[in-house]
Design a protein around this motif. Structure first.
Motif, PDB file in Angstrom:
ATOM      1  N   THR A   1       0.353   3.319 -13.588  1.00 47.34           N
ATOM      2  CA  THR A   1      -0.172   4.119 -14.570  1.00 47.34           C
ATOM      3  C   THR A   1       1.153   5.116 -14.917  1.00 47.34           C
ATOM      4  OG1 THR A   1      -2.140   4.479 -13.797  1.00 47.34           O
ATOM      5  CG2 THR A   1      -1.619   6.079 -15.322  1.00 47.34           C
TER       6      THR A   1
ATOM      7  N   GLY B   1       0.686  -1.183   0.106  1.00 47.51           N
ATOM      8  CA  GLY B   1       0.089  -0.077  -0.008  1.00 47.51           C
ATOM      9  C   GLY B   1       0.924   1.348  -0.157  1.00 47.51           C
TER      10      GLY B   1
ATOM     11  N   ALA C   1      -1.542  -3.157  -7.959  1.00 50.37           N
ATOM     12  CA  ALA C   1      -0.856  -1.871  -7.915  1.00 50.37           C
ATOM     13  C   ALA C   1      -1.203  -0.893  -8.962  1.00 50.37           C
ATOM     14  CB  ALA C   1       0.737  -2.269  -7.955  1.00 50.37           C
ATOM     15  N   ASP C   2      -1.210   0.198  -8.721  1.00 48.54           N
ATOM     16  CA  ASP C   2      -1.170   1.196 -10.092  1.00 48.54           C
ATOM     17  C   ASP C   2       0.014   1.488 -10.644  1.00 48.54           C
ATOM     18  OD1 ASP C   2      -1.845   3.336 -11.593  1.00 48.54           O
ATOM     19  OD2 ASP C   2      -2.909   4.590 -10.087  1.00 48.54           O
TER      20      ASP C   2
ATOM     21  N   THR D   1       4.587   7.161  -5.611  1.00 47.39           N
ATOM     22  CA  THR D   1       4.303   8.320  -6.933  1.00 47.39           C
ATOM     23  C   THR D   1       5.427   8.940  -7.168  1.00 47.39           C
ATOM     24  OG1 THR D   1       1.907   8.389  -6.090  1.00 47.39           O
ATOM     25  CG2 THR D   1       2.674  10.180  -7.644  1.00 47.39           C
TER      26      THR D   1
ATOM     27  N   ASP E   1       2.787   4.501  -1.018  1.00 46.17           N
ATOM     28  CA  ASP E   1       2.624   5.612  -2.060  1.00 46.17           C
ATOM     29  C   ASP E   1       4.174   5.962  -2.785  1.00 46.17           C
ATOM     30  OD1 ASP E   1       1.983   7.786  -3.629  1.00 46.17           O
ATOM     31  OD2 ASP E   1       1.206   8.977  -2.199  1.00 46.17           O
TER      32      ASP E   1
ATOM     33  N   GLY F   1      -1.148  -3.425  -3.680  1.00 45.27           N
ATOM     34  CA  GLY F   1      -1.852  -2.288  -3.821  1.00 45.27           C
ATOM     35  C   GLY F   1      -1.081  -0.763  -3.617  1.00 45.27           C
ATOM     36  N   ALA F   2       0.226  -1.081  -4.000  1.00 45.36           N
ATOM     37  CA  ALA F   2       1.141   0.000  -3.887  1.00 45.36           C
ATOM     38  C   ALA F   2       0.801   0.997  -5.083  1.00 45.36           C
ATOM     39  CB  ALA F   2       2.819  -0.129  -3.956  1.00 45.36           C
ATOM     40  N   ASN F   3       1.020   2.473  -4.705  1.00 43.60           N
ATOM     41  CA  ASN F   3       0.807   3.381  -5.890  1.00 43.60           C
ATOM     42  C   ASN F   3       2.372   3.599  -6.495  1.00 43.60           C
ATOM     43  OD1 ASN F   3       0.120   5.578  -7.771  1.00 43.60           O
ATOM     44  ND2 ASN F   3      -0.860   6.867  -6.262  1.00 43.60           N
ATOM     45  N   LEU F   4       2.388   3.290  -7.659  1.00 45.60           N
ATOM     46  CA  LEU F   4       3.871   3.388  -8.259  1.00 45.60           C
ATOM     47  C   LEU F   4       3.350   4.360  -9.806  1.00 45.60           C
ATOM     48  CD1 LEU F   4       4.663  -0.268  -8.019  1.00 45.60           C
ATOM     49  CD2 LEU F   4       6.085   1.758  -7.359  1.00 45.60           C
ATOM     50  N   THR F   5       2.418   5.179  -9.634  1.00 42.79           N
ATOM     51  CA  THR F   5       2.128   6.195 -10.710  1.00 42.79           C
ATOM     52  C   THR F   5       3.401   6.849 -10.907  1.00 42.79           C
ATOM     53  OG1 THR F   5      -0.311   6.283  -9.875  1.00 42.79           O
ATOM     54  CG2 THR F   5       0.577   8.005 -11.488  1.00 42.79           C
TER      55      THR F   5
END
Length: 109
Positions: free
Chosen positions: A67, A23, A64-65, A27, A25, A43-47
């Motif tokens: 994007t 989880g 995971a994101d 980014t 962040d 569930g990590a945010n790797l945007t």
């Protein structure tokens, strides 16, 4: 993540072997060449993260994101990308081998 940026500028690569980043962040994180072998990125945010030449062998990227993340030259052998989204992989890679969600797009190059 300031330490991670410092490692790159010092020509060293961050060692996050089996790190628990559930989880997190991340980014825009600078993870160029990072060792993320077996890391838990559920569930990590790797945007927009730079994962160029990162070792993601056996990493769990479930949900995971990714994007806009740069995966150029990344090693995804045995990685779990089930439910991950925003993933762009080079032409010729088989999306099904990673269990990637249908929202995935493929780019050439």
């Amino acid at each position: 993540l300031d330490a991670i940026t410092w490692w790159k500028s010092d020509k060293q690569r961050p060692n996050l072997y089996r790190a628990d980043l559930t989880g997190a962040d991340l980014t825009g994180a600078d993870l160029y060449g990072a060792n993320l072998y077996g890391a838990d990125l559920y569930g990590a945010n790797l945007t927009g993260a730079d994962l160029t030449r990162a070792n993601l062998t056996r990493a769990d990227l479930t949900g995971a994101d990714l994007t806009g993340a740069n995966l150029t030259g990344a090693n995804l052998t045995g990685a779990n990308l089930t439910g991950a989204y925003g993933v762009s992989l080079p032409t010729g890679w088989e999306l099904s081998q990673f269990g990637i969600a249908q929202r995935t797009t493929e780019v050439s190059g």
